[in-house]
Design a protein around this motif. Structure first.
Motif, PDB file in Angstrom:
ATOM      1  N   THR A 226      16.209  53.044  63.914  1.00  0.00           N
ATOM      2  CA  THR A 226      16.774  52.032  64.808  1.00  0.00           C
ATOM      3  C   THR A 226      16.433  50.617  64.348  1.00  0.00           C
ATOM      4  N   LEU A 247      19.848  57.260  72.736  1.00  0.00           N
ATOM      5  CA  LEU A 247      20.889  56.914  71.775  1.00  0.00           C
ATOM      6  C   LEU A 247      22.224  57.443  72.286  1.00  0.00           C
ATOM      7  N   ILE A 275      22.129  59.531  63.332  1.00  0.00           N
ATOM      8  CA  ILE A 275      22.732  58.223  63.619  1.00  0.00           C
ATOM      9  C   ILE A 275      23.754  57.861  62.549  1.00  0.00           C
TER      10      ILE A 275
END
Length: 491
Positions: A226, A247, A275
């Motif tokens: 992140t 998330l 991600i």
């Protein structure tokens, strides 16, 4: 003993202080100003304080699990056994860790930790507090400090290290020593996107490679999941997810439990890949939703993140913020024993530059500051001691002869960083790695001799890039932070 410590993060500062307090004559050499480097940017904290139901044994188990079976159990045992003493030492040297109104240390939790066991300072400014306190202790001690000195190479005489060569204000010089402790940090600027500050160009590992030291595990590069998707790179601590942030994808759906049963608190490599894949699939960044924590809590617990996100136009107390992975930490490095000794006599390595065996294939969050403190102290204590055990077996260094050819792609540091990001990043393929190695070797074959600091940094990055890609090619299976995409049959 006359000792040189190169680097002034937590590992180097700790080693210098312990060596000085043991009666050695210490010179601390640092690339920038005292206390510069990655330590000052660390947000999360230091793992190693255990509450009810927790223990050093469980901390060790979490570390081994995160390391995907490749951590050295002996090194991990030392880390957790000596962690309490090193945290107490940091407090004694002036690090004001956050406490509750009744004086108890506040403990945070991050990914892959089974309990809250991470002490922090200034909410999310732990590294800065540590760097300030230890730098002040070094200044007060009378240790000789040489700032703005670039490490060019190690001086090796009769097979042992006897000093260093430096570049200061454009002038080559040198310092003699009976032992050198490298604490120069990692190599985040191998990549186009990194959390590391300027100057983390792998100088110590490259100098050790040129001197013939063994290295290992360079293929294991940790990408922090992140980073605020807004230049320049700014890390949003894993502790935010430890406090309950989630998330979400473009539709607002929480997706991490589709990937791992621990959701947002899965190991970093798992979260980073998830991600990256989700962002690619939806064509936009995923978002970190911390709105449920409330504006007051966010401002108090994470004041630095709160300030920076607002400065960049995000109100994270009321809206999710876009995040993306970036290169963060190198698990591999110069192979050491349990006291920081390398394969070259009189050369020690501590902190991120070293491969102690603690991290295996994937570092457990908030173990890096702890490792620097624990093994920095151990290296200083071992300066006059014989080795207690042989070094672990290294991997090959990837120093095959360079090809006698040129490439149509001219070298530049951004070109190297993009090449590494594209082919030696979160998701790797055999073809991509082979292509990267070919280009890097061509660049090295035509590179001129370095004359200034920037050119020396470029040479170090190229050397380390070749060693990293070679290591990644040799490890044909996926484990931890090294993920190989399967080959497409018939394509």
């Amino acid at each position: 003993m006359n000792v040189i410590v190169v680097g002034s993060g937590i590992a180097g500062l700790t080693a210098a202080l312990h060596a000085h307090e043991s009666g050695h004559v210490v010179t601390l050499v640092t690339k920038g100003a005292l206390g510069d480097g990655s330590t000052g940017f660390a947000q999360g904290g230091v793992a190693g304080v255990y509450g009810d139901g927790d223990s050093a044994r469980q901390h060790a188990r979490d570390t081994l699990d995160a390391g995907a079976g490749l951590s050295d159990p002996a090194a991990v045992s030392i880390l957790v056994a000596e962690g309490a003493a090193r945290i107490a030492e940091l407090i004694a040297r002036g690090v004001a860790f956050d406490r509750s109104p009744d004086g108890q240390l506040l403990l945070g939790r991050e990914a892959a930790h089974s309990h809250a066991r991470i002490v922090h300072a200034g909410g999310d400014a732990t590294g800065a507090a540590i760097a300030r306190a230890l730098s002040a202790a070094v200044r007060a001690s009378g240790i000789t400090v040489v700032e703005d000195a670039f490490l060019v190479d190690l001086v090796v005489v009769d097979g042992a290290v006897r000093g260093i060569r430096t570049l200061v204000d454009g002038t080559l010089g040198g310092l003699d020593a009976e032992a050198v402790i490298l604490a120069t940090g990692g190599a985040g600027h191998l990549y186009a996107h990194t959390t590391n500050p300027e100057g983390t160009t792998g100088d110590g590992i490259a100098a050790a490679l040129r001197a013939g030291a063994d290295v290992a595990d360079l293929e294991f590069v940790q990408f922090h999941p992140t980073i605020l998707d807004s230049a320049p790179a700014f890390l949003v601590s894993e502790a935010v997810r430890g406090e309950g942030a989630i998330l979400i994808d473009a539709d607002g759906r929480r997706f991490m439990f589709d990937v791992h049963p621990d959701g947002e608190l899965a190991p970093r490599d798992v979260v980073s890949r998830a991600i990256a894949r989700q962002a690619a699939a939806q064509g936009s960044p995923v978002r970190l939703d911390a709105t449920m924590l409330g504006a007051e809590m966010l401002a108090k617990r994470f004041p630095t993140i709160d300030r920076v996100t607002r400065e960049r136009g995000f109100d994270w107390a009321h809206e999710p913020i876009p995040v993306t992975p970036a290169a963060h930490y190198l698990m591999g490095g110069i192979v050491t024993d349990l006291d920081g000794r390398t394969s070259i006599p009189a050369l020690f390595a501590v902190g991120e530059v070293a491969r102690t065996g603690v991290h295996g294939a994937n570092r457990l969050a908030s173990n890096s500051l702890l490792e620097g403190a624990v093994f920095g102290a151990r290296a200083a204590a071992a300066l006059r001691m014989p080795a207690s055990a042989p070094l672990p077996a290294p991997t090959r260094r990837g120093d095959d002869p360079l090809p006698d050819r040129t490439t149509t792609s001219p070298f530049s540091r951004p070109a190297l960083q993009q090449l590494m990001w594209d082919h030696v990043g979160l998701l790797r393929t055999d073809d991509g790695l082979a292509q990267a190695l070919d280009v890097i070797r061509s660049w090295r074959a035509t590179a001129p001799a370095p004359r200034d600091v920037a050119a020396h940094e470029d040479a170090n990055l190229l050397l380390l890039a070749e060693a990293t890609v070679s290591a990644a090619l040799r490890r044909t299976t996926s484990v931890g932070a090294h993920f190989r995409e399967p080959a497409l049959i018939g394509v």
